[in-house]
Design a protein around this motif. Structure first.
Motif, PDB file in Angstrom:
ATOM      1  N   GLU A 110       0.837  -1.205   0.000  1.00  0.00           N
ATOM      2  CA  GLU A 110       0.000   0.000   0.000  1.00  0.00           C
ATOM      3  C   GLU A 110       0.876   1.261   0.000  1.00  0.00           C
ATOM      4  O   GLU A 110       0.632   2.213  -0.725  1.00  0.00           O
ATOM      5  CB  GLU A 110      -0.834  -0.047   1.277  1.00  0.00           C
ATOM      6  CG  GLU A 110      -2.079   0.776   1.315  1.00  0.00           C
ATOM      7  CD  GLU A 110      -2.732   0.537   2.678  1.00  0.00           C
ATOM      8  OE1 GLU A 110      -2.654   1.444   3.520  1.00  0.00           O
ATOM      9  OE2 GLU A 110      -3.239  -0.588   2.897  1.00  0.00           O
ATOM     10  N   LYS A 111       1.931   1.236   0.807  1.00  0.00           N
ATOM     11  CA  LYS A 111       2.809   2.411   0.930  1.00  0.00           C
ATOM     12  C   LYS A 111       3.693   2.587  -0.293  1.00  0.00           C
ATOM     13  O   LYS A 111       3.934   3.694  -0.762  1.00  0.00           O
ATOM     14  CB  LYS A 111       3.723   2.288   2.162  1.00  0.00           C
ATOM     15  CG  LYS A 111       3.006   2.110   3.470  1.00  0.00           C
ATOM     16  CD  LYS A 111       2.382   3.399   3.936  1.00  0.00           C
ATOM     17  CE  LYS A 111       1.536   3.155   5.194  1.00  0.00           C
ATOM     18  NZ  LYS A 111       0.596   4.262   5.433  1.00  0.00           N
ATOM     19  N   ILE A 112       4.201   1.470  -0.795  1.00  0.00           N
ATOM     20  CA  ILE A 112       5.202   1.550  -1.858  1.00  0.00           C
ATOM     21  C   ILE A 112       4.542   1.631  -3.243  1.00  0.00           C
ATOM     22  O   ILE A 112       5.177   2.017  -4.232  1.00  0.00           O
ATOM     23  CB  ILE A 112       6.186   0.348  -1.740  1.00  0.00           C
ATOM     24  CG1 ILE A 112       7.553   0.671  -2.341  1.00  0.00           C
ATOM     25  CG2 ILE A 112       5.618  -0.922  -2.330  1.00  0.00           C
ATOM     26  CD1 ILE A 112       8.645  -0.328  -1.962  1.00  0.00           C
ATOM     27  N   GLY A 113       3.249   1.263  -3.291  1.00  0.00           N
ATOM     28  CA  GLY A 113       2.492   1.412  -4.531  1.00  0.00           C
ATOM     29  C   GLY A 113       2.822   0.402  -5.607  1.00  0.00           C
ATOM     30  O   GLY A 113       2.724   0.681  -6.804  1.00  0.00           O
ATOM     31  N   ARG A 114       3.259  -0.795  -5.204  1.00  0.00           N
ATOM     32  CA  ARG A 114       3.521  -1.869  -6.182  1.00  0.00           C
ATOM     33  C   ARG A 114       3.510  -3.196  -5.438  1.00  0.00           C
ATOM     34  O   ARG A 114       3.430  -3.224  -4.208  1.00  0.00           O
ATOM     35  CB  ARG A 114       4.879  -1.660  -6.871  1.00  0.00           C
ATOM     36  CG  ARG A 114       6.064  -1.686  -5.922  1.00  0.00           C
ATOM     37  CD  ARG A 114       7.384  -1.689  -6.704  1.00  0.00           C
ATOM     38  NE  ARG A 114       8.531  -1.549  -5.830  1.00  0.00           N
ATOM     39  CZ  ARG A 114       9.138  -2.551  -5.177  1.00  0.00           C
ATOM     40  NH1 ARG A 114       8.672  -3.779  -5.265  1.00  0.00           N
ATOM     41  NH2 ARG A 114      10.200  -2.335  -4.415  1.00  0.00           N
ATOM     42  N   ASP A 115       3.609  -4.291  -6.223  1.00  0.00           N
ATOM     43  CA  ASP A 115       3.729  -5.596  -5.569  1.00  0.00           C
ATOM     44  C   ASP A 115       5.053  -5.646  -4.817  1.00  0.00           C
ATOM     45  O   ASP A 115       6.059  -5.114  -5.298  1.00  0.00           O
ATOM     46  CB  ASP A 115       3.716  -6.720  -6.619  1.00  0.00           C
ATOM     47  CG  ASP A 115       2.328  -6.903  -7.208  1.00  0.00           C
ATOM     48  OD1 ASP A 115       1.362  -6.329  -6.646  1.00  0.00           O
ATOM     49  OD2 ASP A 115       2.212  -7.589  -8.242  1.00  0.00           O
ATOM     50  N   TRP A 116       5.012  -6.252  -3.670  1.00  0.00           N
ATOM     51  CA  TRP A 116       6.246  -6.346  -2.873  1.00  0.00           C
ATOM     52  C   TRP A 116       6.322  -7.726  -2.252  1.00  0.00           C
ATOM     53  O   TRP A 116       5.377  -8.187  -1.605  1.00  0.00           O
ATOM     54  CB  TRP A 116       6.231  -5.264  -1.788  1.00  0.00           C
ATOM     55  CG  TRP A 116       7.504  -5.169  -0.983  1.00  0.00           C
ATOM     56  CD1 TRP A 116       8.674  -4.606  -1.393  1.00  0.00           C
ATOM     57  CD2 TRP A 116       7.722  -5.634   0.356  1.00  0.00           C
ATOM     58  NE1 TRP A 116       9.615  -4.702  -0.396  1.00  0.00           N
ATOM     59  CE2 TRP A 116       9.064  -5.323   0.697  1.00  0.00           C
ATOM     60  CE3 TRP A 116       6.937  -6.287   1.302  1.00  0.00           C
ATOM     61  CZ2 TRP A 116       9.621  -5.639   1.930  1.00  0.00           C
ATOM     62  CZ3 TRP A 116       7.490  -6.610   2.548  1.00  0.00           C
ATOM     63  CH2 TRP A 116       8.826  -6.276   2.852  1.00  0.00           C
ATOM     64  N   ASP A 117       7.426  -8.379  -2.501  1.00  0.00           N
ATOM     65  CA  ASP A 117       7.644  -9.719  -1.958  1.00  0.00           C
ATOM     66  C   ASP A 117       8.339  -9.568  -0.607  1.00  0.00           C
ATOM     67  O   ASP A 117       9.285  -8.805  -0.498  1.00  0.00           O
ATOM     68  CB  ASP A 117       8.543 -10.500  -2.940  1.00  0.00           C
ATOM     69  CG  ASP A 117       8.609 -11.979  -2.605  1.00  0.00           C
ATOM     70  OD1 ASP A 117       8.700 -12.310  -1.403  1.00  0.00           O
ATOM     71  OD2 ASP A 117       8.574 -12.785  -3.550  1.00  0.00           O
ATOM     72  N   VAL A 118       7.856 -10.288   0.391  1.00  0.00           N
ATOM     73  CA  VAL A 118       8.451 -10.150   1.727  1.00  0.00           C
ATOM     74  C   VAL A 118       9.969 -10.403   1.678  1.00  0.00           C
ATOM     75  O   VAL A 118      10.738  -9.775   2.394  1.00  0.00           O
ATOM     76  CB  VAL A 118       7.773 -11.104   2.744  1.00  0.00           C
ATOM     77  CG1 VAL A 118       8.449 -11.005   4.107  1.00  0.00           C
ATOM     78  CG2 VAL A 118       6.295 -10.756   2.880  1.00  0.00           C
ATOM     79  N   GLN A 119      10.392 -11.293   0.784  1.00  0.00           N
ATOM     80  CA  GLN A 119      11.835 -11.588   0.716  1.00  0.00           C
ATOM     81  C   GLN A 119      12.656 -10.426   0.167  1.00  0.00           C
ATOM     82  O   GLN A 119      13.875 -10.398   0.322  1.00  0.00           O
ATOM     83  CB  GLN A 119      12.069 -12.873  -0.082  1.00  0.00           C
ATOM     84  CG  GLN A 119      11.525 -14.090   0.684  1.00  0.00           C
ATOM     85  CD  GLN A 119      12.018 -15.415   0.148  1.00  0.00           C
ATOM     86  OE1 GLN A 119      12.204 -15.584  -1.046  1.00  0.00           O
ATOM     87  NE2 GLN A 119      12.200 -16.385   1.043  1.00  0.00           N
TER      88      GLN A 119
END
Lengths: 89, 120, 502
Positions: free
Chosen positions: A54-63
């Motif tokens: 939500e903050k970064i505005g893209r898909d984000w993988d926990v890794q």
């Protein structure tokens, strides 16, 4: 209860990760040091994928956290939705 | 206790045994409460060296750099040999008075408090 | 039908455990000959869990990305003459210590994990060790690349591998790793993955690297943090290993505790060098060694040991000594090097007046009383044109190999002397911790290659100190060693600054 902590490189991605951590962990304290950001909290700390996305505005993988992570303290539990740090006592 | 090893009879000769020093033995000498010298010195000397030769010859060069060294009164200075009180005999050899290989000699001069009385 | 994407847990299982096989035509014990002799009992390797569940494909992906970022910064650093942006040329000496003392340990770690990774019966442990081994190789390579830029402009960087193997003070880190690597595979993991990576390396890589950034050294800070991003994984592995061993069998508990005691102390002695780097070699200060110790060992380590108490693990032996040593250790270590500045492969110096005041402020109970007078004496001598270099060789501790310059912590003007007799030979130690380690395994430490004794045995080339330094250590005498004041490093630095090259 002991403190868990993690430290991130002070870079662009970390800024959003830190924002997400603050939102999800009301207890967390953020300490800025040269080139790094240290976040500590009593007992537990969660980095949640959905909040970071939500903050970064893209898909984000926990890794992806590995790209900015400097150090951490606590037992790690990671899956595709979150990374959780905790102490048992 | 001993090493837990995969090799049976894990055993090695001591690397610093006397035979390896070409006729010399090692003697360590430290001046208590004088930390201008960060540690005791290690000297390789023949076991036949007399205590006088050690004190007035071997030790001189390094220790005399200390501003208090010339004030040391050897009549009243006390010694420890391997942490036990010791009275050196000046004309006897190290070997004759029990100063062995890798023995530690420490001397104390309680009236000299070190540079700025700070134990330096 | 499209196969559903595996979740992290299943993927980890498929790409680690499922790569394992049974030994139906060969003896499993022969395949893993080092697994039992240390007395560690493993009943079920499948209980091994890597909390990050990192698989090889993800590993390569993220490591490649880290590497790209890192080398982009190295290029920028070098293209912009980054060395001119450091606070002060004195700072670069900390990097010389790093290259000769620490980077070779990364290489030793690479070899160590490659070796033990082969020795474990469990696939999860093998994969984790394989990744760590590759990480460590990456660390030494990136560090050498980063510091090669400094080698073009400063003395003392030219022969670091050779120096690591031979120079007197570098026998401290070298023998630390030799000790760990010559132990069995489980002790190696407790030594390096747990005691070193989890309990202690934070002190080297986190506050010191933050300090590098604070001193304008973009390259070092970046390789440090990039390495540390792997260390975060290594630390987690360290914690996992210890929990795994403790849960496998209660008989493992006393063995593990014994190793924790040993390696915690070995580590604190090694860190004396980092302590002095923090307090004396960073012109811009981030935090004192004492503060770093409090945050990264007392708080973080304290929490860890509280967590492990449920397995019957207690704080390491001699931890109470370290609580006192944090007030003294950096000052005593820097004094050892200052007084041996003629024999060091980097420059040493008297702290500036501002730095002395900072030390007084950070160490109100000890600095003015015990350490400032040493610097006043040094200043007095320097002013007379007699910069103090000690004239005889120091007594070394048999275990940690550091000159015996550490004091009794309750009597800080008195050197601490400890000794043991073993099979007719005397052995000396700087502390109860180092004596205890020797007494547990005397057969191992009778082999200590103590540089001062080796010189006296004639095994280091020369007949006098100068020949040893020049011919055996390959120091460029008059350039690499001696005080910073009057050094070529200083002259060049002033010249660059005067010309406004920066």
């Amino acid at each position: 209860m002991s403190k868990v902590y993690l430290a991130l490189q002070d870079n662009d991605d970390s800024r959003y990760i830190v924002e997400a951590i603050i939102e999800d962990n009301q207890e967390a304290t953020v300490i800025n040091q040269p080139a790094m950001i240290r976040i500590e909290s009593t007992g537990e700390l969660v980095v949640r994928r959905s909040t970071v996305e939500e903050k970064i505005g893209r898909d984000w993988d926990v890794q992806e956290l590995h790209l900015s992570l400097i150090t951490l303290g606590g037992n790690v539990d990671e899956d595709e939705d979150q990374l959780r740090l905790s102490w048992n006592v | 206790m001993s090493v837990v090893a995969i090799t049976p009879d894990y055993k090695f000769e001591a690397k610093d045994r006397f035979e390896n020093f070409h006729g010399n033995q090692i003697v360590y000498v430290g001046w208590d409460h004088h930390l201008m010298f960060c540690s005791a010195f290690a000297y390789p000397v023949p076991p036949a060296t007399t205590f006088k030769e050690l004190r007035d010859g071997v030790m001189q060069e390094a220790f005399e750099m200390h501003p208090e060294y010339s004030k040391v009164n050897w009549e009243t200075a006390t010694w420890l040999l391997d942490n036990k009180p010791f009275e050196p005999q000046l004309d006897k050899s190290l070997q004759e008075q029990g100063i062995g290989h890798k023995s530690l000699l420490r001397f104390q001069t309680p009236e000299l408090k070190g540079y700025k009385n700070a134990g330096v | 039908m499209v196969a559903k994407k595996l979740n992290l847990k299943d993927k980890y299982r498929a790409l680690t455990r499922d790569l394992d096989w049974d030994y139906d035509y060969s003896d499993r014990k022969k395949a893993f000959p080092y697994e039992e002799f240390e007395g560690i009992k493993i009943t079920d390797w499948s209980k091994w869990e890597d909390p990050f569940r990192l698989t090889m494909d993800a590993y390569w992906k993220y490591q490649a990305e880290k590497e790209k970022k890192l080398y982009a910064i190295f290029d920028a650093f070098s293209q912009n003459n980054g060395h001119l942006n450091v606070t002060d040329a004195r700072y670069v000496n900390a990097i010389k210590v790093f290259l000769t003392g620490v980077s070779p340990l990364e290489y030793q770690a690479f070899q160590g994990y490659a070796h033990v990774g082969r020795q474990f019966g469990g696939a999860g442990a093998r994969v984790a060790c394989q990744m760590q081994s590759i990480d460590e190789l990456r660390h030494v390579q990136t560090q050498v690349h980063a510091m090669s830029h400094y080698n073009k402009f400063f003395d003392g960087f030219q022969d670091w591998t050779h120096m690591h193997d031979r120079v007197w003070y570098l026998s401290v880190p070298k023998s630390f790793f030799d000790d760990a690597r010559s132990a069995g595979p489980f002790e190696f993991l407790i030594a390096i993955s747990f005691s070193f990576e989890y309990v202690l390396t934070n002190l080297l890589f986190v506050p010191f690297m933050s300090g590098a950034a604070h001193n304008g050294d973009m390259a070092t800070c970046t390789f440090g943090f990039s390495a540390q991003s792997d260390e975060a994984r290594h630390m987690t592995l360290g914690l996992e290993i210890i929990k795994f061993l403790l849960e496998q069998h209660e008989d493992n508990v006393p063995i593990v505790q014994k190793w924790i005691d040993k390696w915690f102390w070995r580590g604190t002695r090694l860190l004396a060098i980092v302590a002095m780097m923090m307090d004396y070699m960073l012109p811009n200060k981030v935090m004192s060694w004492k503060e770093a110790w409090e945050v990264y060992f007392e708080d973080a380590g304290g929490a860890l040991f509280k967590d492990l108490a449920r397995y019957g693990i207690r704080m390491p032996k001699f931890v109470e000594t370290t609580a006192k040593e944090k007030e003294h250790i950096s000052h005593q270590a820097w004094w050892i090097f200052y007084t041996h500045g003629h024999a060091a492969g980097f420059h040493t110096w008297i702290p500036s007046d501002e730095e002395l005041d900072w030390l007084s402020e950070k160490y109100p109970d000890t600095f003015d009383k015990y350490y400032r007078p040493r610097w006043e004496l040094a200043k007095e001598m320097e002013a007379r044109g007699e910069r103090f270099y000690t004239k005889a060789l120091p007594q070394l501790c048999t275990t940690c190999q550091i000159p015996m310059g550490f004091t009794e912590m309750d009597n800080p003007t008195q050197i601490a002397y400890r000794s043991s007799d073993y099979e007719g030979e005397k052995y000396h130690f700087c502390s109860d911790g180092c004596k205890h380690i020797f007494d547990q395994e005397p057969e191992k430490y009778v082999q200590s290659w103590l540089p001062v004794h080796q010189i006296y045995q004639g095994n280091c080339g020369g007949a006098n100190v100068e020949e040893v330094l020049r011919d055996y250590y390959k120091m460029n005498l008059g350039e690499d060693n001696m005080d910073f004041k009057g050094s070529s490093d200083e002259k060049r630095w002033n010249e660059w600054k005067r010309k406004g090259v920066a």
